[in-house]
Scaffold this active site. Structure first.
Site, PDB file in Angstrom:
ATOM      1  N   HIS A 265     -36.083 103.030  46.207  1.00 62.12           N
ATOM      2  CA  HIS A 265     -35.014 102.190  47.530  1.00 62.12           C
ATOM      3  C   HIS A 265     -34.955 101.665  47.794  1.00 62.12           C
ATOM      4  O   HIS A 265     -36.133 100.938  48.973  1.00 62.12           O
ATOM      5  CB  HIS A 265     -34.956 103.880  48.512  1.00 62.12           C
ATOM      6  CG  HIS A 265     -34.014 103.203  49.844  1.00 62.12           C
ATOM      7  ND1 HIS A 265     -33.378 104.016  50.775  1.00 62.12           N
ATOM      8  CD2 HIS A 265     -33.196 102.026  50.110  1.00 62.12           C
ATOM      9  CE1 HIS A 265     -32.022 103.099  50.992  1.00 62.12           C
ATOM     10  NE2 HIS A 265     -32.211 102.192  50.917  1.00 62.12           N
TER      11      HIS A 265
ATOM     12  N   HIS B 273     -33.457  96.889  48.059  1.00 60.76           N
ATOM     13  CA  HIS B 273     -32.336  96.549  47.924  1.00 60.76           C
ATOM     14  C   HIS B 273     -33.033  95.280  47.112  1.00 60.76           C
ATOM     15  O   HIS B 273     -33.284  94.444  48.828  1.00 60.76           O
ATOM     16  CB  HIS B 273     -31.902  96.265  49.189  1.00 60.76           C
ATOM     17  CG  HIS B 273     -31.335  97.782  49.826  1.00 60.76           C
ATOM     18  ND1 HIS B 273     -30.100  98.287  49.771  1.00 60.76           N
ATOM     19  CD2 HIS B 273     -31.881  98.622  50.270  1.00 60.76           C
ATOM     20  CE1 HIS B 273     -29.888  98.816  49.936  1.00 60.76           C
ATOM     21  NE2 HIS B 273     -30.396  99.585  50.427  1.00 60.76           N
TER      22      HIS B 273
ATOM     23  N   HIS C 275     -26.273 106.165  49.663  1.00 57.65           N
ATOM     24  CA  HIS C 275     -27.223 106.202  51.191  1.00 57.65           C
ATOM     25  C   HIS C 275     -25.909 107.355  52.003  1.00 57.65           C
ATOM     26  O   HIS C 275     -24.978 107.084  52.556  1.00 57.65           O
ATOM     27  CB  HIS C 275     -26.824 104.949  52.112  1.00 57.65           C
ATOM     28  CG  HIS C 275     -27.807 104.081  51.175  1.00 57.65           C
ATOM     29  ND1 HIS C 275     -27.744 103.356  49.669  1.00 57.65           N
ATOM     30  CD2 HIS C 275     -27.959 103.342  52.245  1.00 57.65           C
ATOM     31  CE1 HIS C 275     -28.492 102.682  50.278  1.00 57.65           C
ATOM     32  NE2 HIS C 275     -28.868 102.727  51.611  1.00 57.65           N
TER      33      HIS C 275
ATOM     34  N   GLU D   3     -27.509 108.252  57.608  1.00 58.74           N
ATOM     35  CA  GLU D   3     -29.198 107.293  57.826  1.00 58.74           C
ATOM     36  C   GLU D   3     -28.221 106.968  59.711  1.00 58.74           C
ATOM     37  O   GLU D   3     -28.747 107.260  60.584  1.00 58.74           O
ATOM     38  CB  GLU D   3     -28.702 105.628  57.292  1.00 58.74           C
ATOM     39  CG  GLU D   3     -29.143 104.676  57.626  1.00 58.74           C
ATOM     40  CD  GLU D   3     -28.689 103.061  57.513  1.00 58.74           C
ATOM     41  OE1 GLU D   3     -28.467 103.242  56.249  1.00 58.74           O
ATOM     42  OE2 GLU D   3     -30.626 102.869  57.514  1.00 58.74           O
TER      43      GLU D   3
ATOM     44  N   ASP E 189     -37.226  99.780  51.542  1.00 59.59           N
ATOM     45  CA  ASP E 189     -35.429  99.838  52.242  1.00 59.59           C
ATOM     46  C   ASP E 189     -35.408  98.286  51.280  1.00 59.59           C
ATOM     47  O   ASP E 189     -34.499  97.567  50.921  1.00 59.59           O
ATOM     48  CB  ASP E 189     -35.221 100.372  53.063  1.00 59.59           C
ATOM     49  CG  ASP E 189     -32.975 100.185  53.320  1.00 59.59           C
ATOM     50  OD1 ASP E 189     -32.605  99.814  52.588  1.00 59.59           O
ATOM     51  OD2 ASP E 189     -32.731 100.563  54.492  1.00 59.59           O
ATOM     52  N   ASP E 190     -35.566  97.147  52.937  1.00 60.89           N
ATOM     53  CA  ASP E 190     -35.245  95.659  52.793  1.00 60.89           C
ATOM     54  C   ASP E 190     -36.619  95.405  53.373  1.00 60.89           C
ATOM     55  O   ASP E 190     -37.175  94.753  54.616  1.00 60.89           O
ATOM     56  CB  ASP E 190     -34.031  95.446  53.739  1.00 60.89           C
ATOM     57  CG  ASP E 190     -33.209  96.285  52.941  1.00 60.89           C
ATOM     58  OD1 ASP E 190     -32.341  95.364  52.176  1.00 60.89           O
ATOM     59  OD2 ASP E 190     -32.981  97.317  53.632  1.00 60.89           O
TER      60      ASP E 190
HETATM   61  N1  HPA Z   1     -27.937 100.918  54.444  1.00 61.54           N
HETATM   62  C1  HPA Z   1     -27.189 100.754  54.180  1.00 61.54           C
HETATM   63  N2  HPA Z   1     -26.703  99.468  53.787  1.00 61.54           N
HETATM   64  C2  HPA Z   1     -27.705  98.748  53.344  1.00 61.54           C
HETATM   65  C3  HPA Z   1     -29.161  98.619  53.550  1.00 61.54           C
HETATM   66  C4  HPA Z   1     -29.330 100.719  54.501  1.00 61.54           C
HETATM   67  O1  HPA Z   1     -30.564 100.795  54.656  1.00 61.54           O
HETATM   68  N3  HPA Z   1     -30.357  97.767  53.191  1.00 61.54           N
HETATM   69  C5  HPA Z   1     -29.195  97.052  52.575  1.00 61.54           C
HETATM   70  N4  HPA Z   1     -28.076  97.960  52.505  1.00 61.54           N
HETATM   71 ZN    ZN Z   2     -31.141 101.307  51.951  1.00 63.01          ZN
END
Ligand code: HPA
Ligand code: ZN
Length: 335
Positions: free
Chosen positions: A15, A17, A195, A198, A276-277
């Site tokens: 996971h 991006h 996703h 969350e 994630d990011d």
């Molecule tokens: N959630 C939804 N969209 C996203 C995320 C996330 O954590 N990171 C990058 N796009």
């Molecule tokens: Zn994500």
């Protein structure tokens, strides 16, 4: 467990991006060479702006950052920079997300986006031995028609793409909005991820499983609010790509001490740890392992299970998974 054990443990990252691995230093460099304005003067200004109270706050700034990416080389540089960081955390396999619409809607050709990413991933495998798969994600705040257009763009690249995902603003955009798109993607032979859970409710996780028929679930935190869902995820051994530092920065959890990862493991769920990011959330995958292991006082057996879950939840062939599991065991044995 010391930090060098957590960092050196062989990992799969499921996971990530690519646009979320865009460090401010590289953002400034690419903005300069593309002569694009960014609304920040210094790297410190950028970092100071990375303070979020929910997913949408983050997405607004994340899409603005990604807007400096224009040329194939930009996507190459972004991807290769991530691989350099991944190598430092003993990542052996990565399944990367990217958001085609974020770029094609600005007039960047899809071939430039995917071409730069695939070229960097091939070079990363040669240079660092990191294997990879790519998973383009559909932006759920856009329309079903827009999502079908993404599938059409993928057609010439089907041999090179592992699956499709679903990301962006979760609340108000339930998985069922993309039921027909995901059915088509499945018929094209693509793996499916989304996703869900969350910020969205357990109902969105049910829809990801039963309507979209995903092979893996991204985040999934809110699944723990529903006993039926827990039983289903345990029974199917569905991998959850959990992102502790992301959850903290986006206020999905109040405190890492209350992060649900330990509960997921106790319940027998196939939970993995991911970044994630990382450029926005203050840490790459190794930092996520260290932070969550410390906060939840995870045992060595638990963290080793997390690392193994990364490979078990990947889209690699079984023989490759078995080989990676043996390298985890060899690392633990000190070999
Ligand atoms: N959630 C939804 N969209 C996203 C995320 C996330 O954590 N990171 C990058 N796009
Ligand atoms: Zn994500």
């Amino acid at each position: 467990m010391d930090e060098s054990f957590l960092r050196g443990l062989p990992k799969a990252e499921l996971h990530l991006h690519l646009e979320g691995s865009f460090e401010p230093e590289l953002m400034f460099e690419i903005a300069r060479r593309n002569r694009v304005d960014i609304p920040f003067k210094t790297i410190e200004d950028v970092r100071a702006a990375y303070c979020f109270s929910n997913l949408q706050d983050f997405l607004d700034i994340y899409y603005r950052g990604a807007s400096v990416l224009l040329a194939e080389q930009d996507f190459y540089d972004l991807t290769f920079a991530y691989l350099i960081r991944a190598r430092a955390d003993a990542v052996r396999h990565v399944e990367v997300f990217f958001d085609p619409q974020t770029h094609t809607m600005r007039g960047v050709p899809f071939a430039a986006v995917i071409g730069g990413i695939l070229r960097a991933l091939a070079d990363g495998e040669t240079a660092f031995g990191i294997t990879s798969k790519v998973i383009p994600c559909i932006l759920r705040h856009l329309s079903e028609d827009d999502a079908f257009a993404v599938l059409r763009q993928l057609e010439p690249f089907l041999d090179l793409v592992a699956g499709v995902g679903l990301d962006s603003s979760e609340l108000g955009h339930p998985p069922e909005k993309f039921a027909r798109v995901f059915a088509k993607a499945k018929a094209m032979g693509l793996k499916l991820v989304a996703h869900a859970g969350e910020e969205g409710p357990p109902e969105y996780v049910w829809q990801a499983l039963d309507v979209l028929k995903v092979d893996r679930l991204d985040h999934g935190n809110r699944a723990l609010d529903d006993a039926g869902l827990i039983a289903r995820l345990a029974q199917d051994k569905t991998a959850l790509t959990v992102c502790p530092l992301s959850n903290l920065k986006l206020c999905v959890v109040e405190d890492l001490l209350r992060h649900p990862l330990k509960r997921m493991l106790d319940l027998g769920l196939r939970a993995t740890v991911n970044s994630d990011d990382p450029a926005y959330f203050g840490g790459y995958v190794g930092d996520n392992y260290v932070a969550v292991a410390r906060a939840l006082a995870l045992s060595q057996a638990e963290i080793v299970q997390v690392a193994k879950n990364g490979f078990l939840g990947s889209f690699l062939p079984d023989a490759d998974i078995a080989r990676h599991l043996r390298t985890v065991d060899a690392f633990v044995a000190g070999g």
